[in-house]
Design a protein around this motif. Structure first.
Motif, short mmCIF file in Angstrom:
data_model
loop_
_atom_site.label_atom_id
_atom_site.label_comp_id
_atom_site.label_asym_id
_atom_site.label_seq_id
_atom_site.Cartn_x
_atom_site.Cartn_y
_atom_site.Cartn_z
N LEU A 137 -0.60 -2.27 -7.57
CA LEU A 137 -0.83 -3.67 -7.22
C LEU A 137 -0.77 -4.62 -8.41
O LEU A 137 -1.04 -5.80 -8.26
CB LEU A 137 -2.17 -3.80 -6.50
N LYS A 185 0.85 -1.18 0.00
CA LYS A 185 0.00 0.00 0.00
C LYS A 185 0.89 1.23 0.00
O LYS A 185 1.72 1.41 0.87
CB LYS A 185 -0.92 -0.02 1.23
N LEU A 192 -9.59 -8.67 4.77
CA LEU A 192 -9.46 -8.65 3.31
C LEU A 192 -8.11 -8.05 2.97
O LEU A 192 -7.72 -7.02 3.52
CB LEU A 192 -10.55 -7.78 2.68
N ASP A 193 -7.41 -8.66 2.05
CA ASP A 193 -6.12 -8.11 1.66
C ASP A 193 -6.32 -6.78 0.90
O ASP A 193 -7.42 -6.46 0.47
CB ASP A 193 -5.29 -9.11 0.84
N TYR A 194 -5.22 -6.05 0.78
CA TYR A 194 -5.30 -4.72 0.17
C TYR A 194 -5.77 -4.79 -1.28
O TYR A 194 -6.52 -3.93 -1.74
CB TYR A 194 -3.95 -4.01 0.27
N LYS A 195 -5.39 -5.82 -2.00
CA LYS A 195 -5.82 -5.97 -3.39
C LYS A 195 -7.35 -6.06 -3.47
O LYS A 195 -7.97 -5.40 -4.29
CB LYS A 195 -5.17 -7.20 -4.01
N THR A 196 -7.93 -6.86 -2.60
CA THR A 196 -9.39 -7.00 -2.58
C THR A 196 -10.04 -5.68 -2.20
O THR A 196 -11.04 -5.26 -2.82
CB THR A 196 -9.82 -8.11 -1.60
N GLN A 197 -9.48 -5.00 -1.22
CA GLN A 197 -10.03 -3.70 -0.83
C GLN A 197 -9.93 -2.70 -1.98
O GLN A 197 -10.85 -1.90 -2.20
CB GLN A 197 -9.30 -3.17 0.40
N THR A 222 -6.73 -1.69 6.08
CA THR A 222 -5.89 -2.40 7.06
C THR A 222 -5.36 -3.72 6.54
O THR A 222 -4.30 -4.18 6.96
CB THR A 222 -6.70 -2.70 8.34
N GLY A 223 -6.11 -4.38 5.68
CA GLY A 223 -5.71 -5.69 5.22
C GLY A 223 -5.87 -6.78 6.27
O GLY A 223 -5.26 -7.83 6.19
N LYS A 224 -6.69 -6.52 7.28
CA LYS A 224 -6.89 -7.51 8.35
C LYS A 224 -7.65 -8.73 7.84
O LYS A 224 -7.12 -9.84 7.85
CB LYS A 224 -7.60 -6.88 9.53
#
Length: 107
Positions: free
Chosen positions: A71, A2, A38-43, A34-36
């Motif tokens: 990404l 990110k 869901l990963d950042y790509k999905t977000q 946050t990527g907690k």
């Protein structure tokens, strides 16, 4: 991965003239992405879908551009998201977003 660049050109005056507001927006970005679970790509793909669903050309352009540049999200992955936009928001936002996607790919 990110990046810290999460805003458009319109934020530059806020950053320069109102650093407290900019810092609050920056912190909100950190809390949202946050990527907690869901990963950042999905977000990021969700952000593309929301911008496209709103028919917001500028936000869609920025989200698609950063998805590809930050990404390495593929055109096919973005098209999968835009198919959901077609289903949930209709033809006009879908067509607009596909046009934006094609423009970004051609850059």
């Amino acid at each position: 991965m990110k990046e810290n660049v999460f805003y458009g050109k319109g934020m530059k005056p806020i950053k320069e003239d109102y650093p407290d507001i900019f810092e609050a927006i920056h912190l909100l970005n950190e809390v949202a992405f946050t990527g907690k679970a869901l990963d950042y790509k999905t977000q990021k793909l969700i952000a593309v879908a929301i911008a496209a669903s709103n028919s917001d050309s500028r936000a869609t352009l920025n989200q698609i551009r950063s998805a590809i540049n930050e990404l390495n999200i593929s055109k096919d992955e973005i098209m999968d998201v835009l198919r959901v936009v077609l289903l949930t928001s209709g033809m006009p936002p879908f067509i607009k977003a596909v046009g934006i996607l094609n423009r970004v790919i051609e850059e």
